[in-house]
Design an enzyme around this catalytic site. Structure first.
Site, short mmCIF file in Angstrom:
data_model
loop_
_atom_site.label_atom_id
_atom_site.label_comp_id
_atom_site.label_asym_id
_atom_site.label_seq_id
_atom_site.Cartn_x
_atom_site.Cartn_y
_atom_site.Cartn_z
N SER A 1 0.85 -1.35 -0.01
CA SER A 1 -0.09 -0.03 0.11
C SER A 1 0.74 1.26 -0.07
CB SER A 1 -1.11 0.16 1.19
OG SER A 1 -1.70 1.34 1.10
N GLU B 1 -10.29 1.89 3.55
CA GLU B 1 -9.71 3.00 2.78
C GLU B 1 -11.10 3.58 2.18
OE1 GLU B 1 -6.51 2.56 0.05
OE2 GLU B 1 -7.89 3.10 -1.69
N LYS C 1 -4.66 -6.87 3.43
CA LYS C 1 -4.42 -5.69 2.08
C LYS C 1 -6.01 -5.28 1.78
CE LYS C 1 -2.89 -2.36 -0.17
NZ LYS C 1 -3.76 -2.21 -1.48
N HIS D 1 -7.74 -3.46 4.39
CA HIS D 1 -7.30 -2.15 4.55
C HIS D 1 -7.92 -1.41 3.20
CE1 HIS D 1 -4.67 0.90 2.38
NE2 HIS D 1 -3.93 1.04 3.67
N ASN D 2 -7.83 -2.04 2.02
CA ASN D 2 -8.67 -1.17 1.30
C ASN D 2 -10.20 -1.02 1.57
OD1 ASN D 2 -6.12 -1.51 -0.07
ND2 ASN D 2 -7.10 -1.69 -2.04
C1 6PG Z 1 -2.96 1.39 -1.61
C2 6PG Z 1 -4.39 1.72 -2.48
C3 6PG Z 1 -4.43 1.18 -3.72
C4 6PG Z 1 -5.46 1.72 -4.64
C5 6PG Z 1 -6.63 0.73 -4.42
C6 6PG Z 1 -7.99 1.26 -4.42
O1 6PG Z 1 -3.15 0.91 -0.70
O2 6PG Z 1 -2.18 1.82 -1.98
O3 6PG Z 1 -5.50 1.01 -1.77
O4 6PG Z 1 -4.24 -0.28 -3.73
O5 6PG Z 1 -5.72 3.03 -4.30
O6 6PG Z 1 -6.53 -0.19 -5.56
O7 6PG Z 1 -8.55 1.23 -5.72
P1 6PG Z 1 -10.07 1.61 -6.22
O8 6PG Z 1 -10.53 2.74 -5.65
O9 6PG Z 1 -9.82 1.75 -7.62
O10 6PG Z 1 -10.83 0.26 -5.70
#
Ligand code: 6PG
Length: 476
Positions: free
Chosen positions: A128, A189, A182, A185-186
């Site tokens: 990430s 996010e 991960k 984590h996303n």
């Molecule tokens: C990271 C991010 C990276 C990317 C994701 C999200 O941890 O560096 O999460 O992996 O931003 O792929 O992408 P989407 O918003 O397109 O699903």
């Protein structure tokens, strides 16, 4: 062979990761299906370290010391399988294949199993931090065997971000543990970004602030508990003016949020595990809703009036309420994400240490934030935590913010501004702490129409009421 590690797939993430590895003194073999990308890397950045470029996959593999460690940085899914299939016949027992893409963890489980049968190690590695992180220090979540980590760990720890002298890189657990973490984590996010977006919407639509003023608010927030990469970046984006129109940049970007899949996978998996990740789910659905442009246009035609909200009598107080609501909702989103990590770890027997995840997310990654230190401490105090929400620091944050949180959600509802992540996080908090939930009625209804049985509050056992008969109760 002189390279200590190899990397194939030199799009921007792969290229930056390769440069990061080389800059840390490791000799790295590089390869790309289209050779031009490999030669461009050597031409532009060859003096940053010791690169060994190869045009063919055979030469690339031969240039790496055994047991080889080879990182694959290509698109998740089919392209990753294609590279693995091409590599495997060229490898020797004990070699390590590392997938650094955003793979679905079930693909990683499958690939690990298949390669193990061939005497190879397969490492699913979550990376990430975007392009910048890949180059200057990402957060790295490594799955796979202990043997593989023994070889890879020192290299990866040397290129990862560092906080207080601790590298943001850890061996998360066997096989797919790294990619699973991960993925979550996303998901977090997504929730974080949705909460920020809702805050922005409220500050603009309800408090009447302009984007540049909101940028200033975010800068101030970034000095407190909310300090994080995403809050800081929001200020930068909101301050940006479009060069063509002179308008705030945020006004020229189409309001359709895309997604590549990791947030969706998090929600799908949470449903399977039965973990209520309501913040992440609402964030993912909010992106979906934004994409339904035809339905949105139809709805705007029919429901063209915006509800009239009560005017704000104290704008500064509202802005501060939004800050408190954002923080409380964020605590909920992280608590839910950590619940999912614990549940996934139990399900697959990974033994993930949640405190270690909080530790490696303090730097490098997209959700890096001051308050991950608090999460790390919470797990250090109590490794078998039931929920982060009830640990002293977070319980206090949520309790102190609760009134503001309710005022913000009520104001948003009154003004017709959708705040699905704020609202669902508050509902989750209220649901958890409620003495009696209406789930009792749901159980009774299920028993009524489907004889699904219920448990009683006053006696052990499983019961059914003869709803169609004499209403007597039987123990089943
Ligand atoms: C990271 C991010 C990276 C990317 C994701 C999200 O941890 O560096 O999460 O992996 O931003 O792929 O992408 P989407 O918003 O397109 O699903």
């Amino acid at each position: 062979a002189r390279a200590t590690i190899g990397l194939t797939g030199l799009a921007v993430m792969g290229r930056n990761l390769a440069r990061n590895i080389a800059r840390h003194g490791h000799t790295i073999a590089v390869h790309n299906r289209t050779t031009a990308k490999m030669t461009a890397l050597l031409d532009e950045f060859g003096d940053e370290g010791d690169f060994v470029g190869s045009e063919s996959l055979e030469d690339f593999v031969a240039s790496i010391q055994q047991p080889r460690a080879i990182v694959i940085m290509v698109k998740a899914g089919e392209p990753t399988d294609a590279v693995i299939d091409a590599l495997v016949p060229l490898l020797d027992e004990g070699d390590i294949v590392v997938d650094g893409g955003n793979a679905h963890f079930t693909d990683t489980l499958r690939r690990e199993q298949a390669l193990k049968e061939k005497g190879l190690h397969f490492v699913g590695m979550g990376v990430s931090g975007g392009e910048e992180g890949a180059l200057n220090g990402p957060s790295i979540m490594v799955g796979g065997s202990d043997d593989a980590y023994e070889k890879l760990g020192p290299i990866l720890e040397s290129i990862a971000a560092e906080v207080d002298g601790t590298p943001c890189c850890a061996h998360v657990g066997p096989d797919a543990a790294g990619h699973f973490v991960k993925m979550v984590h996303n998901g977090i996010e997504y929730a974080d970004m949705q909460l920020i977006a809702e805050s922005y919407d409220l500050l603009r639509s309800v408090a009447g602030l302009e984007p540049a003023e909101i940028a200033q608010v975010f800068r101030e927030w970034n000095d407190g508990d909310l300090e994080s990469f995403l809050i800081e970046t929001t200020a930068v984006v909101l301050d940006h003016t479009d060069a063509i129109t002179g308008k705030p940049f945020v006004d020229v970007v189409k309001d359709v949020a895309e997604q590549k899949g990791t947030g969706r996978w998090t929600v799908q998996n949470a449903l399977d595990l039965g973990v209520p990740v309501t913040g992440i789910a609402e964030a993912t659905f909010a992106r979906s809703l934004s994409g339904h442009t035809e339905q949105r246009a139809a709805a705007r035609k029919v429901f063209d009036t915006e509800p009239e909200g009560a005017p704000l009598d104290d704008r500064d107080a509202f802005v501060d309420d939004v800050r408190a609501a954002l923080y409380a909702s964020k605590v909920v989103a992280y608590a839910q994400g950590f619940d999912q990590i614990a549940a996934g770890s139990d399900e697959h027997g990974w033994g993930v240490d949640p405190g270690a995840m909080a530790t490696i997310w303090r730097g490098g990654c997209i959700i890096r934030a001051q308050f991950l230190d608090r999460i790390k401490e919470a797990y250090a105090d109590e490794p078998d935590l039931t929920t982060l929400l009830t640990t002293p620091y977070f319980a206090n944050a949520v309790t102190e913010g609760a009134d503001a949180w309710r005022r913000v959600v009520a104001t948003a509802v009154g003004a017709g501004v959708p705040t699905p992540a704020f609202s669902s996080s508050l509902a989750y908090f209220d649901g958890l702490r409620r003495e009696h939930l209406p789930a009792a009625l749901i159980q009774a209804l299920r028993d009524n129409f489907g004889a699904h049985t219920y448990a009683r509050v006053d006696r052990d056992g499983t019961f059914h009421t003869a709803w169609a008969g004499d209403l007597s109760e039987v123990e089943s």
